[in-house]
Write an enzyme that holds these catalytic residues in place. Sequence first.
Site, PDB file in Angstrom:
ATOM      1  N   GLU A 101      74.567  43.075  62.536  1.00 44.51           N
ATOM      2  CA  GLU A 101      73.584  42.473  63.649  1.00 44.51           C
ATOM      3  C   GLU A 101      74.002  42.166  64.985  1.00 44.51           C
ATOM      4  O   GLU A 101      75.110  41.803  65.106  1.00 44.51           O
ATOM      5  CB  GLU A 101      72.880  41.150  62.665  1.00 44.51           C
ATOM      6  CG  GLU A 101      71.801  40.483  63.405  1.00 44.51           C
ATOM      7  CD  GLU A 101      70.484  41.252  63.540  1.00 44.51           C
ATOM      8  OE1 GLU A 101      70.563  42.381  64.278  1.00 44.51           O
ATOM      9  OE2 GLU A 101      69.427  40.875  63.193  1.00 44.51           O
ATOM     10  N   ASP A 102      73.056  42.250  65.895  1.00 44.62           N
ATOM     11  CA  ASP A 102      73.338  41.912  67.426  1.00 44.62           C
ATOM     12  C   ASP A 102      73.515  40.439  67.408  1.00 44.62           C
ATOM     13  O   ASP A 102      74.329  40.094  68.063  1.00 44.62           O
ATOM     14  CB  ASP A 102      72.651  42.645  68.149  1.00 44.62           C
ATOM     15  CG  ASP A 102      71.156  42.301  68.017  1.00 44.62           C
ATOM     16  OD1 ASP A 102      70.774  41.704  67.032  1.00 44.62           O
ATOM     17  OD2 ASP A 102      70.089  42.943  68.592  1.00 44.62           O
ATOM     18  N   ASP A 105      69.387  34.408  65.395  1.00 48.80           N
ATOM     19  CA  ASP A 105      68.801  33.246  66.295  1.00 48.80           C
ATOM     20  C   ASP A 105      68.135  32.191  65.195  1.00 48.80           C
ATOM     21  O   ASP A 105      68.844  31.582  64.802  1.00 48.80           O
ATOM     22  CB  ASP A 105      67.628  33.899  66.914  1.00 48.80           C
ATOM     23  CG  ASP A 105      66.903  33.204  68.031  1.00 48.80           C
ATOM     24  OD1 ASP A 105      67.536  32.291  68.703  1.00 48.80           O
ATOM     25  OD2 ASP A 105      65.541  33.207  68.090  1.00 48.80           O
ATOM     26  N   PHE A 154      68.422  33.436  76.557  1.00 53.48           N
ATOM     27  CA  PHE A 154      68.000  34.751  76.218  1.00 53.48           C
ATOM     28  C   PHE A 154      68.807  35.852  76.818  1.00 53.48           C
ATOM     29  O   PHE A 154      69.068  35.717  78.120  1.00 53.48           O
ATOM     30  CB  PHE A 154      66.301  35.018  76.650  1.00 53.48           C
ATOM     31  CG  PHE A 154      66.004  36.228  75.819  1.00 53.48           C
ATOM     32  CD1 PHE A 154      65.430  36.233  74.574  1.00 53.48           C
ATOM     33  CD2 PHE A 154      65.910  37.534  76.274  1.00 53.48           C
ATOM     34  CE1 PHE A 154      65.108  37.208  73.794  1.00 53.48           C
ATOM     35  CE2 PHE A 154      65.822  38.690  75.625  1.00 53.48           C
ATOM     36  CZ  PHE A 154      65.157  38.502  74.324  1.00 53.48           C
ATOM     37  N   ARG A 167      69.488  47.529  77.158  1.00 52.75           N
ATOM     38  CA  ARG A 167      70.089  47.987  76.170  1.00 52.75           C
ATOM     39  C   ARG A 167      71.229  48.703  76.640  1.00 52.75           C
ATOM     40  O   ARG A 167      72.290  48.504  75.915  1.00 52.75           O
ATOM     41  CB  ARG A 167      69.333  48.935  74.929  1.00 52.75           C
ATOM     42  CG  ARG A 167      68.038  48.120  74.245  1.00 52.75           C
ATOM     43  CD  ARG A 167      67.674  48.841  72.946  1.00 52.75           C
ATOM     44  NE  ARG A 167      66.478  48.439  72.474  1.00 52.75           N
ATOM     45  CZ  ARG A 167      66.268  47.410  71.441  1.00 52.75           C
ATOM     46  NH1 ARG A 167      67.354  46.565  71.302  1.00 52.75           N
ATOM     47  NH2 ARG A 167      64.951  47.157  71.323  1.00 52.75           N
TER      48      ARG A 167
HETATM   49  P1  IMP Z   1      66.249  36.024  63.802  1.00 54.42           P
HETATM   50  O1  IMP Z   1      65.389  36.494  62.914  1.00 54.42           O
HETATM   51  O2  IMP Z   1      65.300  34.891  64.496  1.00 54.42           O
HETATM   52  O3  IMP Z   1      67.404  35.595  63.482  1.00 54.42           O
HETATM   53  O4  IMP Z   1      66.231  36.923  65.284  1.00 54.42           O
HETATM   54  C1  IMP Z   1      67.205  37.854  65.245  1.00 54.42           C
HETATM   55  C2  IMP Z   1      66.457  38.886  66.117  1.00 54.42           C
HETATM   56  O5  IMP Z   1      66.077  38.615  67.247  1.00 54.42           O
HETATM   57  C3  IMP Z   1      68.030  39.787  66.785  1.00 54.42           C
HETATM   58  O6  IMP Z   1      68.174  40.766  65.928  1.00 54.42           O
HETATM   59  C4  IMP Z   1      67.238  40.258  67.973  1.00 54.42           C
HETATM   60  O7  IMP Z   1      66.610  41.422  67.853  1.00 54.42           O
HETATM   61  C5  IMP Z   1      66.484  39.207  68.577  1.00 54.42           C
HETATM   62  N1  IMP Z   1      66.967  38.062  69.299  1.00 54.42           N
HETATM   63  C6  IMP Z   1      67.184  36.930  69.318  1.00 54.42           C
HETATM   64  N2  IMP Z   1      67.616  36.292  70.283  1.00 54.42           N
HETATM   65  C7  IMP Z   1      67.767  37.167  71.112  1.00 54.42           C
HETATM   66  C8  IMP Z   1      68.287  37.329  72.654  1.00 54.42           C
HETATM   67  O8  IMP Z   1      68.849  36.478  73.211  1.00 54.42           O
HETATM   68  N3  IMP Z   1      68.321  38.421  73.198  1.00 54.42           N
HETATM   69  C9  IMP Z   1      67.460  39.832  72.491  1.00 54.42           C
HETATM   70  N4  IMP Z   1      67.187  39.718  71.535  1.00 54.42           N
HETATM   71  C10 IMP Z   1      67.278  38.478  70.784  1.00 54.42           C
HETATM   72 MG    MG Z   2      68.001  42.752  66.342  1.00 51.64          MG
END
Ligand code: IMP
Ligand code: MG
Length: 183
Positions: A101-102, A105, A154, A167
């Site tokens: 995963e990148d 959050d 962000f 990206r």
């Molecule tokens: P989660 O399900 O809330 O943990 O969201 C994870 C996904 O939200 C990541 O895989 C990203 O695609 C996106 N995301 C969350 N924070 C950021 C950020 O700061 N920049 C870009 N994408 C983000």
């Molecule tokens: Mg993602």
Amino acid sequence: MKTMYDDLESILLPAEKIAERVKQIGEKISADFAGNPPLIVCILKGSVVFFADLIRAIDLPIQIDFMAATSYGSGTVSSGEVAVVKDLAIDITGKNILLVEDIIDSGRTLVYLKKLLLSRNAASVSIVTLLDKPSRRTEKLVPDYCGFTIPDAFVVGYGLDYAEKYRNMKDIGILAPRIYEKG
Ligand code: IMP
Ligand code: MG
């Protein structure tokens, strides 16, 4: 000339620092999975740059596959709903999976995907994330491997996007709020 970097508030992680950390994580994964090479799954699209670098830092005969999930739409706040928009091609029964995963959050995406893959009889599901924003977590989820813990900002670059842009930046930067705040 205007560049993508003009839209940043600051650079958080320069490419060299990311490369150094990716190498360390690759070595750790190579040691931990020695004799038991995992199926490494790239969660599209944000992980694609990290994934490409990470798999080349792993010295094991791994397999790879791709999957895409969405929870965000085009904004900077998660919508809460997770949907698989591209599924795996390989049968995962009995396999040890490493999800790449990148950024984590809320944790919703990975909690959902981990449950899904375990329900398909994967032997195990581990998680490696380049970035973690633990202050925003709503789910109980701790990654097995993490590149950097970052503050609640962000960020874009090195695969991460805002509205599908940035990206391809080689560094990770904090996006200037004026880019996503209207007015
Ligand atoms: P989660 O399900 O809330 O943990 O969201 C994870 C996904 O939200 C990541 O895989 C990203 O695609 C996106 N995301 C969350 N924070 C950021 C950020 O700061 N920049 C870009 N994408 C983000
Ligand atoms: Mg993602």
